[in-house]
Design a protein around this motif. Structure first.
Motif, PDB file in Angstrom:
ATOM      1  N   VAL A   1      76.806  20.259 -10.129  1.00 52.71           N
ATOM      2  CA  VAL A   1      76.647  20.675  -8.677  1.00 52.71           C
ATOM      3  C   VAL A   1      75.103  21.008  -8.156  1.00 52.71           C
ATOM      4  N   LEU A   2      74.437  20.131  -7.344  1.00 49.35           N
ATOM      5  CA  LEU A   2      73.228  20.256  -6.890  1.00 49.35           C
ATOM      6  C   LEU A   2      71.939  19.989  -7.844  1.00 49.35           C
ATOM      7  N   SER A   3      72.750  19.171  -8.945  1.00 52.15           N
ATOM      8  CA  SER A   3      71.580  18.783  -9.916  1.00 52.15           C
ATOM      9  C   SER A   3      70.916  17.435  -9.381  1.00 52.15           C
ATOM     10  N   ARG A   4      71.843  16.659  -8.738  1.00 45.33           N
ATOM     11  CA  ARG A   4      71.337  15.485  -8.312  1.00 45.33           C
ATOM     12  C   ARG A   4      72.106  15.208  -7.031  1.00 45.33           C
ATOM     13  N   ASN A   5      71.611  14.251  -6.151  1.00 49.61           N
ATOM     14  CA  ASN A   5      72.195  13.752  -5.008  1.00 49.61           C
ATOM     15  C   ASN A   5      73.828  13.450  -5.047  1.00 49.61           C
ATOM     16  N   PHE A   6      74.522  14.035  -4.068  1.00 46.82           N
ATOM     17  CA  PHE A   6      75.847  13.870  -4.060  1.00 46.82           C
ATOM     18  C   PHE A   6      76.609  13.065  -3.042  1.00 46.82           C
TER      19      PHE A   6
ATOM     20  N   HIS B   1      73.690  32.812  -2.632  1.00 49.17           N
ATOM     21  CA  HIS B   1      72.978  32.905  -1.668  1.00 49.17           C
ATOM     22  C   HIS B   1      71.676  32.893  -2.081  1.00 49.17           C
ATOM     23  N   LEU B   2      71.139  33.808  -2.898  1.00 46.77           N
ATOM     24  CA  LEU B   2      70.187  33.562  -3.491  1.00 46.77           C
ATOM     25  C   LEU B   2      69.591  32.520  -4.270  1.00 46.77           C
ATOM     26  N   VAL B   3      70.532  31.805  -5.050  1.00 49.98           N
ATOM     27  CA  VAL B   3      70.100  30.655  -5.582  1.00 49.98           C
ATOM     28  C   VAL B   3      70.111  29.379  -4.671  1.00 49.98           C
ATOM     29  N   LEU B   4      70.641  29.563  -3.726  1.00 50.60           N
ATOM     30  CA  LEU B   4      70.499  28.469  -2.573  1.00 50.60           C
ATOM     31  C   LEU B   4      69.315  28.616  -1.968  1.00 50.60           C
ATOM     32  N   GLU B   5      68.910  29.906  -1.640  1.00 49.90           N
ATOM     33  CA  GLU B   5      67.498  29.811  -1.252  1.00 49.90           C
ATOM     34  C   GLU B   5      66.398  29.385  -2.323  1.00 49.90           C
ATOM     35  N   TRP B   6      66.607  29.652  -3.394  1.00 52.28           N
ATOM     36  CA  TRP B   6      65.583  29.277  -4.467  1.00 52.28           C
ATOM     37  C   TRP B   6      65.577  27.587  -4.512  1.00 52.28           C
ATOM     38  N   ILE B   7      66.757  27.212  -4.545  1.00 50.09           N
ATOM     39  CA  ILE B   7      66.722  25.550  -4.325  1.00 50.09           C
ATOM     40  C   ILE B   7      65.997  25.037  -3.098  1.00 50.09           C
ATOM     41  N   ARG B   8      66.252  25.624  -2.096  1.00 47.93           N
ATOM     42  CA  ARG B   8      65.497  25.024  -0.836  1.00 47.93           C
ATOM     43  C   ARG B   8      64.078  25.339  -0.936  1.00 47.93           C
ATOM     44  N   ASP B   9      63.729  26.513  -1.483  1.00 44.69           N
ATOM     45  CA  ASP B   9      62.378  26.794  -1.541  1.00 44.69           C
ATOM     46  C   ASP B   9      61.521  25.964  -2.511  1.00 44.69           C
ATOM     47  N   ILE B  10      62.044  25.354  -3.520  1.00 46.80           N
ATOM     48  CA  ILE B  10      61.443  24.719  -4.521  1.00 46.80           C
ATOM     49  C   ILE B  10      61.392  23.186  -4.271  1.00 46.80           C
ATOM     50  N   GLY B  11      62.164  22.867  -3.160  1.00 51.62           N
ATOM     51  CA  GLY B  11      62.109  21.396  -2.837  1.00 51.62           C
ATOM     52  C   GLY B  11      63.261  20.840  -2.814  1.00 51.62           C
ATOM     53  N   GLY B  12      64.645  21.624  -3.007  1.00 49.48           N
ATOM     54  CA  GLY B  12      65.787  21.177  -2.797  1.00 49.48           C
ATOM     55  C   GLY B  12      66.131  20.095  -4.014  1.00 49.48           C
ATOM     56  N   VAL B  13      67.398  19.226  -3.697  1.00 46.96           N
ATOM     57  CA  VAL B  13      68.136  18.560  -4.723  1.00 46.96           C
ATOM     58  C   VAL B  13      67.220  17.302  -4.940  1.00 46.96           C
ATOM     59  N   LYS B  14      66.275  16.968  -4.111  1.00 45.72           N
ATOM     60  CA  LYS B  14      65.596  15.736  -4.364  1.00 45.72           C
ATOM     61  C   LYS B  14      64.616  16.362  -5.681  1.00 45.72           C
ATOM     62  N   LYS B  15      64.051  17.434  -5.622  1.00 45.78           N
ATOM     63  CA  LYS B  15      63.189  17.961  -6.534  1.00 45.78           C
ATOM     64  C   LYS B  15      63.832  18.176  -7.959  1.00 45.78           C
ATOM     65  N   LEU B  16      64.874  18.686  -7.757  1.00 44.19           N
ATOM     66  CA  LEU B  16      65.684  19.191  -8.861  1.00 44.19           C
ATOM     67  C   LEU B  16      66.158  17.844  -9.585  1.00 44.19           C
TER      68      LEU B  16
ATOM     69  N   VAL C   1      79.556  14.224 -21.060  1.00 45.25           N
ATOM     70  CA  VAL C   1      80.114  12.979 -20.679  1.00 45.25           C
ATOM     71  C   VAL C   1      79.837  13.319 -18.914  1.00 45.25           C
ATOM     72  N   GLU C   2      79.072  12.457 -18.287  1.00 45.03           N
ATOM     73  CA  GLU C   2      78.842  12.534 -16.969  1.00 45.03           C
ATOM     74  C   GLU C   2      78.933  11.253 -16.364  1.00 45.03           C
ATOM     75  N   PHE C   3      79.696  10.928 -15.089  1.00 42.98           N
ATOM     76  CA  PHE C   3      79.802   9.842 -14.342  1.00 42.98           C
ATOM     77  C   PHE C   3      78.392   9.605 -13.914  1.00 42.98           C
ATOM     78  N   PRO C   4      77.921   8.258 -13.890  1.00 43.38           N
ATOM     79  CA  PRO C   4      76.757   8.103 -12.914  1.00 43.38           C
ATOM     80  C   PRO C   4      76.956   7.765 -11.699  1.00 43.38           C
TER      81      PRO C   4
END
Length: 372
Positions: A183-188, A254-269, A161-164
């Motif tokens: 967290v970081l799966s969509r814009n917050f 720290h490494l995961v956050l670098e990966w998120i940044r490098d693949i295009g950030g939250v928008k891409k995710l 169950v997720e709040f929209p």
């Protein structure tokens, strides 16, 4: 042995690129230190750089406003079930008997409410009760004007169950959000939020680290009997180094956050997560009730998708066969939580579209092999 596809709810899959870099640096961090982060003093300049860089990456990728402090804590999300009421109870307008509002939409928010009852009076603005199939937001919620805060879990891992979007709160009453599993799966949107927290073992790395993002004006009024390890004030004053933190978990985040940044950030995710979850839900909904997800469609999680096999309530022998054959095909972590049974596919940020398609193909094959 073939490739393993991990759909576990947590500790969950970590991106392969992150694991490869961690492996490369395991014996010699940064190629210059001669030691592993596991051996590194938390007071060293090298680890201090990891802490500051981790916080900056999180602030940048999550777009955290400047008036929020990032605290790196112990105790998991469950530790914050106590830490939040201890740190925030003073903000209740009822000083004699502090209160807080809780929206109970699943097991984790229910557990948080039970723990908070040790430290203040909990008022449930919404109590879904089991089997937790939705989280209606609206004027039916009776919010307490004296409450210190309004607590909600943005994504219930067990029940899917997720709040929209964030619930509305009364003026001057901050929201507290548990974002451990989305967290970081969509814009917050931080509007009206006082505390946003998560364990990192689902979308941000390994178990052992808890992140609390706390609005500055809520720091420093903790109850006198608050353990120092749970005090936002103590952790803030000591740059999250009040005692030895979970050093390697911080490094992995720290490494995961670098990966998120490098693949295009939250928008891409967010785009990828929408595509993955749509693929799975369409497979379930188009199966003629061979696969069934009972959650109200407006509140279906993009991260954790529980379903039954064979009927609305599920057929235990069929679900056992599904799990056995899925494991044989290299897909693990699909067993539903022990409290609800069934199947659960957790498709966090690190789970690829290809892996999601692999699961969908298996589901269709399994259904076809059991068609009348």
């Amino acid at each position: 042995m073939g490739k393993t596809f991990n759909f576990g709810a947590g500790p969950a899959k970590i991106p392969e690129a992150v694991m490869e870099k961690a492996q490369k640096e395991f014996l010699n961090y940064n190629g210059t230190t001669g030691i592993s982060v596991l051996e590194m003093s938390h007071r060293s300049s090298d680890f201090g750089n990891i802490v500051s860089s981790t916080k900056k990456l999180l602030r940048d990728e999550m777009q955290i406003p400047g008036n929020y402090e990032i605290l790196l804590l112990h105790g998991g999300g469950t530790g914050q079930f106590a830490g939040i009421p201890l740190n925030l109870r003073a903000f209740s307008k009822n000083s004699e008997s502090p209160t807080a509002d809780y929206a109970v939409t699943g097991s984790w928010s229910n557990g948080a409410a039970k723990e908070a009852e040790k430290y203040l009076t909990v008022k449930k603005v919404f109590d879904a009760k089991a089997p937790f199939l939705g989280a209606p937001i609206g004027n039916t919620w009776k919010r307490d004007p004296d409450a210190a805060y309004l607590y909600y879990c943005s994504n219930e891992t067990i029940h899917g169950v997720e709040f929209p979007h964030a619930p509305e709160t009364l003026p001057d009453i901050p929201l507290v959000a548990d974002v451990s599993s989305n967290v970081l799966s969509r814009n917050f949107d931080f509007t009206n939020h006082g505390v946003v927290f998560c364990g990192t073992q689902k979308n941000l790395g390994a178990a052992g680290l808890t992140i609390a993002i706390v609005r500055e004006d809520l720091i420093g009024k903790h109850h006198p009997f608050t353990p120092a390890i749970l005090s936002y004030d103590e952790m803030h004053k000591n740059n999250s180094l009040f005692n030895t933190p979970s050093t390697y978990s911080i490094y992995l985040t720290h490494l995961v956050l670098e990966w998120i940044r490098d693949i295009g950030g939250v928008k891409k995710l967010e785009e990828l997560n929408a595509q993955k979850s749509q693929l799975l839900y369409e497979t379930i909904d188009n199966s003629g009730n061979f696969f069934v997800n009972n959650v109200q469609k407006d509140f279906r999680s993009r991260m954790n998708i529980p379903f039954h096999v064979g009927s609305v309530e599920g057929k235990p022998e069929l679900e056992a066969e599904f799990l056995k054959k899925a494991t044989a095909a290299g897909m693990i972590g699909l067993k539903g939580h022990r409290s609800v049974g069934g199947i659960r596919a957790s498709i966090y940020n690190s789970v690829t579209m290809e892996e999601t398609q692999k699961l969908v193909d298996f589901m269709k094959f399994f259904q076809s092999s059991h068609s009348d």
